[in-house]
Scaffold this motif. Structure first.
Motif, mmCIF file in Angstrom:
data_model
loop_
_atom_site.group_PDB
_atom_site.id
_atom_site.type_symbol
_atom_site.label_atom_id
_atom_site.label_comp_id
_atom_site.label_asym_id
_atom_site.label_seq_id
_atom_site.Cartn_x
_atom_site.Cartn_y
_atom_site.Cartn_z
ATOM 1 N N ASP A 174 0.736 -1.161 -0.055
ATOM 2 C CA ASP A 174 0.100 0.026 -0.067
ATOM 3 C C ASP A 174 0.844 1.264 -0.018
ATOM 4 O O ASP A 174 0.312 2.364 -0.650
ATOM 5 C CB ASP A 174 -0.857 -0.066 1.446
ATOM 6 N N LYS A 175 1.876 1.311 0.916
ATOM 7 C CA LYS A 175 2.746 2.469 0.893
ATOM 8 C C LYS A 175 4.294 2.056 1.238
ATOM 9 O O LYS A 175 4.721 2.051 2.306
ATOM 10 C CB LYS A 175 2.338 3.367 1.994
ATOM 11 N N PRO A 176 4.877 1.788 0.128
ATOM 12 C CA PRO A 176 6.196 1.380 0.214
ATOM 13 C C PRO A 176 7.343 2.343 0.963
ATOM 14 O O PRO A 176 8.186 2.016 1.346
ATOM 15 C CB PRO A 176 7.011 1.300 -1.299
ATOM 16 N N TYR A 177 6.577 3.622 1.214
ATOM 17 C CA TYR A 177 7.363 4.732 1.829
ATOM 18 C C TYR A 177 7.154 4.519 3.469
ATOM 19 O O TYR A 177 7.602 5.236 4.003
ATOM 20 C CB TYR A 177 6.873 6.167 1.484
ATOM 21 N N ILE A 178 6.439 3.591 3.981
ATOM 22 C CA ILE A 178 6.436 3.297 5.331
ATOM 23 C C ILE A 178 7.781 2.858 5.815
ATOM 24 O O ILE A 178 7.855 3.489 7.128
ATOM 25 C CB ILE A 178 5.392 1.927 5.441
ATOM 26 N N PHE A 179 8.719 2.426 4.934
ATOM 27 C CA PHE A 179 10.228 2.241 5.655
ATOM 28 C C PHE A 179 10.775 3.672 5.978
ATOM 29 O O PHE A 179 11.533 3.758 6.894
ATOM 30 C CB PHE A 179 10.888 1.386 4.621
ATOM 31 N N GLU A 180 10.400 4.596 5.208
ATOM 32 C CA GLU A 180 10.785 5.852 5.351
ATOM 33 C C GLU A 180 10.221 6.495 6.865
ATOM 34 O O GLU A 180 10.920 6.990 7.418
ATOM 35 C CB GLU A 180 10.686 6.623 4.238
ATOM 36 N N ASP A 181 9.043 6.418 6.713
ATOM 37 C CA ASP A 181 8.264 6.867 8.012
ATOM 38 C C ASP A 181 8.682 6.381 9.344
ATOM 39 O O ASP A 181 8.734 6.986 10.097
ATOM 40 C CB ASP A 181 6.683 6.547 7.837
ATOM 41 N N LEU A 182 8.961 4.998 9.079
ATOM 42 C CA LEU A 182 9.288 4.243 10.495
ATOM 43 C C LEU A 182 10.708 4.920 10.908
ATOM 44 O O LEU A 182 10.861 4.858 11.818
ATOM 45 C CB LEU A 182 9.244 2.600 9.916
ATOM 46 N N ILE A 183 11.663 5.070 10.035
ATOM 47 C CA ILE A 183 12.804 5.509 10.248
ATOM 48 C C ILE A 183 12.915 6.979 10.795
ATOM 49 O O ILE A 183 13.302 7.434 11.929
ATOM 50 C CB ILE A 183 13.870 5.498 9.148
ATOM 51 N N ASN A 184 11.791 7.687 10.257
ATOM 52 C CA ASN A 184 11.680 9.104 10.641
ATOM 53 C C ASN A 184 10.578 9.049 11.989
ATOM 54 O O ASN A 184 10.148 10.196 12.156
ATOM 55 C CB ASN A 184 11.125 10.088 9.569
ATOM 56 N N LYS A 185 10.353 7.924 12.350
ATOM 57 C CA LYS A 185 9.506 7.844 13.537
ATOM 58 C C LYS A 185 8.266 8.538 13.480
ATOM 59 O O LYS A 185 7.823 9.281 14.453
ATOM 60 C CB LYS A 185 10.162 8.333 14.958
ATOM 61 N N LYS A 186 7.453 8.459 12.289
ATOM 62 C CA LYS A 186 6.101 9.053 12.173
ATOM 63 C C LYS A 186 5.230 8.398 11.027
ATOM 64 O O LYS A 186 5.910 7.323 10.386
ATOM 65 C CB LYS A 186 6.353 10.392 11.729
ATOM 66 N N ASP A 187 3.856 8.584 11.005
ATOM 67 C CA ASP A 187 3.090 8.023 10.131
ATOM 68 C C ASP A 187 2.964 9.098 9.074
ATOM 69 O O ASP A 187 2.022 10.057 9.498
ATOM 70 C CB ASP A 187 1.937 7.556 10.621
ATOM 71 N N SER A 188 3.114 9.156 7.880
ATOM 72 C CA SER A 188 3.048 10.595 7.100
ATOM 73 C C SER A 188 1.808 10.146 6.113
ATOM 74 O O SER A 188 1.368 9.054 5.858
ATOM 75 C CB SER A 188 4.164 10.866 6.197
ATOM 76 N N ILE A 189 1.331 11.088 5.680
ATOM 77 C CA ILE A 189 0.235 11.380 4.615
ATOM 78 C C ILE A 189 0.822 11.982 3.419
ATOM 79 O O ILE A 189 1.395 13.193 3.529
ATOM 80 C CB ILE A 189 -0.972 11.965 5.016
ATOM 81 N N ARG A 190 1.164 11.193 2.158
ATOM 82 C CA ARG A 190 1.745 11.721 1.134
ATOM 83 C C ARG A 190 0.822 12.508 0.139
ATOM 84 O O ARG A 190 -0.195 12.206 -0.067
ATOM 85 C CB ARG A 190 2.490 10.689 0.437
ATOM 86 N N SER A 191 1.464 13.643 -0.627
ATOM 87 C CA SER A 191 0.724 14.261 -1.511
ATOM 88 C C SER A 191 0.482 13.464 -2.878
ATOM 89 O O SER A 191 1.147 12.499 -2.918
ATOM 90 C CB SER A 191 1.384 15.642 -1.902
ATOM 91 N N VAL A 192 -0.650 13.843 -3.462
ATOM 92 C CA VAL A 192 -0.781 13.108 -4.853
ATOM 93 C C VAL A 192 0.244 13.299 -5.692
ATOM 94 O O VAL A 192 0.506 12.344 -6.472
ATOM 95 C CB VAL A 192 -2.103 13.809 -5.345
ATOM 96 N N ASP A 193 0.997 14.318 -5.826
ATOM 97 C CA ASP A 193 2.223 14.678 -6.549
ATOM 98 C C ASP A 193 3.236 13.470 -6.123
ATOM 99 O O ASP A 193 3.895 13.059 -7.254
ATOM 100 C CB ASP A 193 2.498 16.017 -6.317
ATOM 101 N N PHE A 194 3.474 13.437 -5.055
ATOM 102 C CA PHE A 194 4.456 12.385 -4.459
ATOM 103 C C PHE A 194 4.051 11.064 -4.947
ATOM 104 O O PHE A 194 4.936 10.475 -5.636
ATOM 105 C CB PHE A 194 4.417 12.365 -3.029
#
Ligand code: FMN
Length: 314
Positions: free
Chosen positions: A228-248
Motif C-alpha cells: 500500500d505504501k512502500p514509503y512506510i520504511f521511510e516513515d518508520l525511520i523518521n518515527k512518524k506516520d505520514s500522509i503523502r501528496s498526490v504529486d508524490f
C-alpha cells in the motif's frame, strides 16, 4: 546494526510476498530504507531444474544489500542442492516454514514442516553444514491448535545454527486472517539468544511501537502495508506516520512503472503493474475510474497517460 551477522541499515525489513516482491518492487522499498529485502518464495525443485522464470525471480538489483532468497521445498537433498546453486547471488538463505497454501502443504513443504519437524531439522542441518552464508527461517506460530511451536522447538533451531528467525504469530489454519498472537513472540524472544523478527499486522509507526513494547524485539518485517505504501520504511525511520501528496504518489507510481518496464519489458510490465496501481490509488479520488482504465491499458504509452491524468482528477 547487526541482524545475525548481516549488516543492516534499518530494523524494518521487507517481507517476502509471492507475486509482489519482484526486483522492481524490492528496489522501491530499498530506496525508502528497507533494511533487508527478500525474494518471494522460490521452489527448490524449480531451481533444481533451472527453470528460467524462477531464475529471473532471484535476480537482484545493485542496491539490494543485504538480499535474502527464500526457498521452499520438502526434500532435504533438493533443498541443499538449490541453496548451493543460488548461494552466490544472495547474502542469506531463508527457509520457508510458513506458507499455508494447499499446494505447498500437500508437497510437504512450507508450513507443513512445522508438523514434520525432523524433516525441517534435516534441512537446517544440511544447509548449516554446507552453506557459508547465514541461514534464517520464516515460520508461523504453529500448524494448527494441536501443534503450536514450543520454546524447545525454537531452542533446537537455535542450537542447530539458525542465524535468525522470523515469526508470523498465526497458525497455518488461520491463513492470513484473525488474531495475531504477539505474546507468543514475546516468549520466544525471551527464550532465544538469536534475533527474533516480528511479522504480521505492522502497518504504522504507532503499531510498531506497541508491538516493540510487548515483544521487546528489535526487528520488524512488513508485508502488505509495504504494498500500500512502500514509503512506510521511510516513515518508520523518521518515527512518524505520514500522509503523502498526490504529486508524490504520482512520481512514485511513475518510477515504479519505469523499473517494471526495464525488468519485464512492455507486455508483462503493463499487466503486472495493474495490481500495484490498485494499491497506490486506494485513497485517491476517482480511483475506480483510474483502475478501470489501467485494467484495459495495453501499452506503456497508455499507462503513462493514465498516470499523468491522476492530478487532473483530484
Ligand atoms: C500476496 C502475498 C504473498 C505472500 N507470499 C509469501 C511468500 O512468498 N513467502 C512467505 O514467507 N510469506 C509470504 N506471504 C506472507 C507475508 O510474508 C507475511 O508473513 C504476511 O503477509 C503477514 O505480514 P503482513 O501483515 O505485514 O502482511 C505472502 C503474503 C501475501 C499477502
Amino acid at each position: 546494526m547487526k541482524l545475525g551477522s548481516l549488516d543492516v541499515d534499518s530494523p524494518y525489513l521487507l517481507a517476502p510476498m509471492a507475486g509482489y516482491t519482484d526486483k522492481p518492487f524490492r528496489s522501491i522499498c530499498k530506496t525508502f530504507g528497507a533494511g533487508l529485502t527478500v525474494s518471494e518464495l522460490i521452489s527448490v525443485n524449480a531451481v533444481y531444474y533451472g527453470n528460467k522464470k524462477t531464475m529471473k525471480l532471484i535476480e537482484k538489483s545493485d542496491i539490494e544489500k543485504p538480499f535474502s532468497i527464500q526457498l521452499f521445498g520438502g526434500n532435504p537433498d533438493t533443498f541443499l542442492y538449490a541453496a548451493q546453486k543460488i548461494e552466490h547471488i544472495c547474502d542469506c538463505i531463508n527457509i520457508n516454514a510458513g506458507c499455508p497454501a494447499n499446494k505447498v502443504v500437500k508437497a510437504h513443504s512450507g508450513s507443513y514442516l512445522l508438523k514434520e519437524k525432523n524433516r525441517l531439522f534435516e534441512i537446517v542441518d544440511k544447509l548449516k553444514k554446507h552453506i557459508k552464508k547465514p541461514v534464517s527461517i520464516k515460520l508461523r506460530k504453529g500448524f494448527d491448535e494441536n501443534s503450536i511451536n514450543t520454546m524447545d522447538f525454537y531452542k533446537e533451531l537455535e542450537k542447530r545454527g539458525i542465524d535468525f528467525i522470523v515469526i508470523h504469530p498465526r497458525l497455518r489454519s488461520q491463513f492470513f486472517k484473525g488474531h495475531l498472537d504477539y505474546e507468543h513472540i514475546a516468549i520466544a524472544k525471551d527464550a532465544l539468544n538469536i534475533d527474533v523478527i516480528v511479522n504480521g499486522g505492522l502497518n504504522s509507526y504507532k503499531k510498531i511501537e506497541e508491538v516493540k513494547q510487548l515483544t521487546r524485539c528489535n526487528f520488524f518485517m512488513i508485508g502488505q502495508s509495504a504494498i500500500d505504501k512502500p514509503y512506510i520504511f521511510e516513515d518508520l525511520i523518521n518515527k512518524k506516520d505520514s500522509i503523502r501528496s498526490v504529486d508524490f504518489l504520482k512520481e512514485l507510481i511513475k518510477k515504479h512503472f519505469t523499473l517494471m518496464i526495464e525488468y519485464y519489458g512492455e507486455y508483462l510490465a503493463v499487466r503486472n503493474f495493474r495490481k500495484f496501481f490498485h494499491h497506490y490509488t486506494k485513497g485517491i479520488k476517482f480511483s475506480k475510474q483510474l483502475n478501470t482504465q489501467i485494467n484495459s491499458a495495453k501499452t506503456e504509452k497508455e499507462v503513462i497517460e493514465i498516470i499523468e491524468s491522476i492530478n487532473n482528477t483530484q
